[in-house]
Design an enzyme around this catalytic site. Structure first.
Site, mmCIF file in Angstrom:
data_model
loop_
_atom_site.group_PDB
_atom_site.id
_atom_site.type_symbol
_atom_site.label_atom_id
_atom_site.label_comp_id
_atom_site.label_asym_id
_atom_site.label_seq_id
_atom_site.Cartn_x
_atom_site.Cartn_y
_atom_site.Cartn_z
ATOM 1 N N ASP A 1 29.599 49.098 33.423
ATOM 2 C CA ASP A 1 30.914 49.274 32.864
ATOM 3 C C ASP A 1 31.156 50.433 32.400
ATOM 4 O O ASP A 1 32.424 50.710 32.248
ATOM 5 C CB ASP A 1 31.174 48.174 31.679
ATOM 6 C CG ASP A 1 31.261 46.686 32.091
ATOM 7 O OD1 ASP A 1 31.436 46.529 33.470
ATOM 8 O OD2 ASP A 1 31.163 45.944 31.445
ATOM 9 N N ARG B 1 30.449 38.800 43.741
ATOM 10 C CA ARG B 1 30.357 38.088 42.199
ATOM 11 C C ARG B 1 30.292 36.625 42.374
ATOM 12 O O ARG B 1 31.002 35.829 42.005
ATOM 13 C CB ARG B 1 31.566 38.282 41.395
ATOM 14 C CG ARG B 1 31.618 39.940 41.176
ATOM 15 C CD ARG B 1 32.827 39.964 39.891
ATOM 16 N NE ARG B 1 31.972 40.073 38.763
ATOM 17 C CZ ARG B 1 32.722 40.610 37.389
ATOM 18 N NH1 ARG B 1 33.830 40.933 37.651
ATOM 19 N NH2 ARG B 1 32.063 40.763 36.488
ATOM 20 N N PRO B 2 29.155 36.230 43.118
ATOM 21 C CA PRO B 2 28.788 34.843 43.078
ATOM 22 C C PRO B 2 28.528 34.125 41.665
ATOM 23 O O PRO B 2 28.226 34.753 40.937
ATOM 24 C CB PRO B 2 27.590 34.629 44.128
ATOM 25 C CG PRO B 2 26.904 35.957 43.951
ATOM 26 C CD PRO B 2 27.854 37.145 43.419
ATOM 27 N N ILE B 3 28.438 32.729 41.913
ATOM 28 C CA ILE B 3 28.038 32.000 40.590
ATOM 29 C C ILE B 3 26.766 31.196 40.838
ATOM 30 O O ILE B 3 26.709 30.268 40.036
ATOM 31 C CB ILE B 3 29.059 31.349 40.077
ATOM 32 C CG1 ILE B 3 29.872 30.325 41.352
ATOM 33 C CG2 ILE B 3 30.312 32.042 39.240
ATOM 34 C CD1 ILE B 3 30.797 29.438 40.548
ATOM 35 N N ASP B 4 26.092 31.484 41.885
ATOM 36 C CA ASP B 4 24.843 30.720 42.241
ATOM 37 C C ASP B 4 23.789 30.480 41.080
ATOM 38 O O ASP B 4 23.255 29.410 40.759
ATOM 39 C CB ASP B 4 24.251 31.169 43.433
ATOM 40 C CG ASP B 4 24.089 32.760 43.623
ATOM 41 O OD1 ASP B 4 24.382 33.411 42.945
ATOM 42 O OD2 ASP B 4 22.816 33.022 43.613
ATOM 43 N N CYS C 1 37.830 40.795 37.746
ATOM 44 C CA CYS C 1 37.910 42.135 38.376
ATOM 45 C C CYS C 1 37.407 42.142 39.788
ATOM 46 O O CYS C 1 36.422 41.260 39.862
ATOM 47 C CB CYS C 1 37.048 43.190 37.862
ATOM 48 S SG CYS C 1 37.656 44.342 36.586
ATOM 49 N N ARG D 1 37.773 35.850 35.244
ATOM 50 C CA ARG D 1 36.289 35.393 35.626
ATOM 51 C C ARG D 1 35.525 34.700 34.613
ATOM 52 O O ARG D 1 34.737 33.656 34.985
ATOM 53 C CB ARG D 1 35.607 36.429 36.139
ATOM 54 C CG ARG D 1 34.246 36.199 36.684
ATOM 55 C CD ARG D 1 33.470 37.178 37.312
ATOM 56 N NE ARG D 1 32.125 36.873 37.261
ATOM 57 C CZ ARG D 1 31.268 36.157 38.152
ATOM 58 N NH1 ARG D 1 32.169 35.765 39.216
ATOM 59 N NH2 ARG D 1 29.990 36.019 37.957
ATOM 60 N N ARG E 1 43.359 44.423 30.447
ATOM 61 C CA ARG E 1 42.706 43.273 30.131
ATOM 62 C C ARG E 1 41.657 43.571 29.080
ATOM 63 O O ARG E 1 40.970 42.469 28.390
ATOM 64 C CB ARG E 1 41.953 42.731 31.484
ATOM 65 C CG ARG E 1 42.694 42.246 32.391
ATOM 66 C CD ARG E 1 41.856 41.876 33.594
ATOM 67 N NE ARG E 1 40.484 41.509 33.306
ATOM 68 C CZ ARG E 1 39.373 41.943 33.738
ATOM 69 N NH1 ARG E 1 39.499 42.582 34.730
ATOM 70 N NH2 ARG E 1 38.337 41.556 33.248
ATOM 71 N N LYS F 1 34.970 42.860 23.932
ATOM 72 C CA LYS F 1 35.656 41.931 24.739
ATOM 73 C C LYS F 1 34.715 41.093 25.501
ATOM 74 O O LYS F 1 34.706 39.673 25.366
ATOM 75 C CB LYS F 1 36.245 42.758 25.929
ATOM 76 C CG LYS F 1 36.533 41.791 27.010
ATOM 77 C CD LYS F 1 37.285 42.519 28.385
ATOM 78 C CE LYS F 1 36.325 42.944 29.515
ATOM 79 N NZ LYS F 1 35.713 41.932 30.310
ATOM 80 N N ASN F 2 33.413 41.478 25.836
ATOM 81 C CA ASN F 2 32.409 40.826 26.355
ATOM 82 C C ASN F 2 31.719 39.857 25.450
ATOM 83 O O ASN F 2 30.828 38.975 25.822
ATOM 84 C CB ASN F 2 31.432 41.591 27.378
ATOM 85 C CG ASN F 2 32.008 42.183 28.500
ATOM 86 O OD1 ASN F 2 33.263 41.706 28.819
ATOM 87 N ND2 ASN F 2 31.402 43.226 29.386
#
Ligand code: UD1
Length: 417
Positions: A305, A121-124, A116, A92, A397, A22-23
């Protein structure tokens, strides 16, 4: 709402092939819009996250066709640079599209991502990387709005080896003038797979799997046919499912090296694990010994995971195991559900102390996230009596028809509406 009903106590035995990753597939699907030519992706897993990513590609204007196991993406008619918030919230990984949209269209409007609920879970780091590439980034009303008309290659160091940020910046850099060097890059196998995919499209990129990745931007990018790597997390989950039922299992078509951290923990605990070129067999008829300590880390450390599925196994191990979750703040949501099944677990900050019991018992529980949901399946398989798991869309998912895989090994699991 669909549920899984599991009648526990059956020993899992047999042989399976594992689905593709998946990833790995999600960023590759995002990268498919870097070229106007067609991409054929073989063995594309049939999971909800892929469905959602394909929906987003369609929203952008791509033609997407699925023929059984393979998917064809034609992004030549792409007409939009905007990912609406409804779709972004469901996935995400929609954030990965920011890089490719900028490389292709030089502007983008992407809603803040969902996925999830396992922490802040920032995106900085993604944003900082794009800014280093001279992308102008504004954040307005829940949207990230970017102008990449003057995007230029850069030498940058990530504050943390974020998987998603590394992938996003690699893809954006394909459209930046000159050379980009990403230092402190993530080293996960899925990054190497993205690199291999990009190379097969003609991109000059190297270094994936090490901490330094180099991308030469603005070359021509052509279509390709590609098969992603096997899913190391699904493979690990099935190994743990077999172990928790004291069964035996052969998993074919895996890359054992990708789950060395799991295999070495299992070997430490004297499980019988045999590793071949592309298969793993395990055999475990006895109660497993507790694990001294399991700490989640970036690759090649123990994967976050697999933390939840591993916690399920610890619930029935002999002794007390300590699990430290270093990657995400709220990744112990499965614990309250395991406790309903008779598990003895104490959570303090990022540590879970799990004292194994001889048997768990069935209960009505709820999946709060993808891997936590998988942990509940494992617990249900080993428990006395019946377990009902609610909100299984989280599990769907990422695991392709997990109920069929487990049934093929002799487990009793049913999907009911
Ligand atoms: C990916 C995987 C996910 C896995 C995770 C860690 C996909 C689709 N998902 O998620 O299954 O659990 O790697 O192996 O590949 N962080 C920041 N700022 C950022 C980005 C990340 O602070 O801009 C933090 C995160 O909050 C987290 C840590 O870095 O604490 C790791 O996150 P990251 O490696 O980015 O994970 P994802 O790419 O989201």
């Amino acid at each position: 709402m669909a549920k899984f009903i599991i009648n526990g106590g059956k020993v899992l035995k047999g042989e399976i092939d594992v689905q593709k990753s998946k990833n790995a597939v999600l960023p590759i699907l995002a990268a498919s819009i870097l070229t106007e030519q067609k991409i054929k992706l073989n063995d594309c897993p049939d999971i909800l996250d892929v469905d959602n990513m394909l929906k987003i590609l369609v929203t952008l204007g791509c033609n997407v066709e699925r023929f059984g196991k393979y998917v064809i993406i034609d992004s030549s008619p792409i007409s939009s640079d905007e990912i609406p918030s409804k779709l972004a919230k469901e996935l995400r990984s929609s954030i990965f599209l920011l890089g490719p949209i900028l490389a292709r269209l030089k502007k983008a409007k992407v809603a803040y991502p969902g996925g999830c609920d396992i922490g802040i879970r920032p995106i900085d780091i993604h944003i900082k990387g794009l800014k280093a590439l001279n992308v102008n980034v504004k954040e307005e009303h829940g949207y990230i709005i970017c102008d990449a008309s003057n995007m230029k290659g850069a030498d940058m160091l990530l504050d943390f080896p974020s998987v998603g940020a590394t992938e996003n910046i690699m893809m954006a850099a394909t459209g930046a003038k000159g050379k980009t060097i990403i230092r402190n890059a993530a080293k996960e196998p899925e990054i190497s797979d993205l690199q291999n995919f990009l190379v097969s499209c003609g991109v000059n990129v190297s270094g994936a799997g090490t901490g330094t990745i180099i991308v030469e931007g603005c070359g021509s990018i052509h279509g390709t046919e590609y098969t992603p790597i096997p899913d190391r997390i699904a493979a690990g989950t099935y190994i743990l499912a077999a172990l928790i039922t004291r069964g035996n299992l052969t998993i074919n078509n895996v890359v054992p090296e990708h789950i060395t951290s799991l295999i070495s923990k299992l070997t430490e605990s004297s499980c019988k694990v045999q590793v071949f070129n592309d298969k793993i067999t395990i055999n475990n008829s006895k109660r497993i010994k507790a694990f001294e300590i399991i700490e989640t880390m970036p690759y090649p450390g123990f994967p976050t995971d697999l933390q939840a599925p591993m916690s399920a196994l610890c619930c029935v191990a002999d002794g007390t195991s300590i699990i430290l979750e270093n990657m995400f703040e709220t990744r112990f949501k499965h614990v309250s559900e395991l406790v309903k099944m008779g598990a003895k677990i104490i959570v303090r900050d990022k540590a879970a102390y799990i004292t194994g019991v001889r048997r768990l018992h069935g209960a009505d529980v709820k999946a709060y996230d993808l891997r936590g949901g998988a942990a509940l399946i494992l617990a249900g398989l080993s428990a006395d009596g019946t377990t009902a798991i609610d909100d299984i869309y989280h599990i769907e998912r990422g695991y392709q028809r997990i109920e069929n895989v487990i049934s093929s090994l002799g487990g009793e699991i049913f999907r009911v509406r």
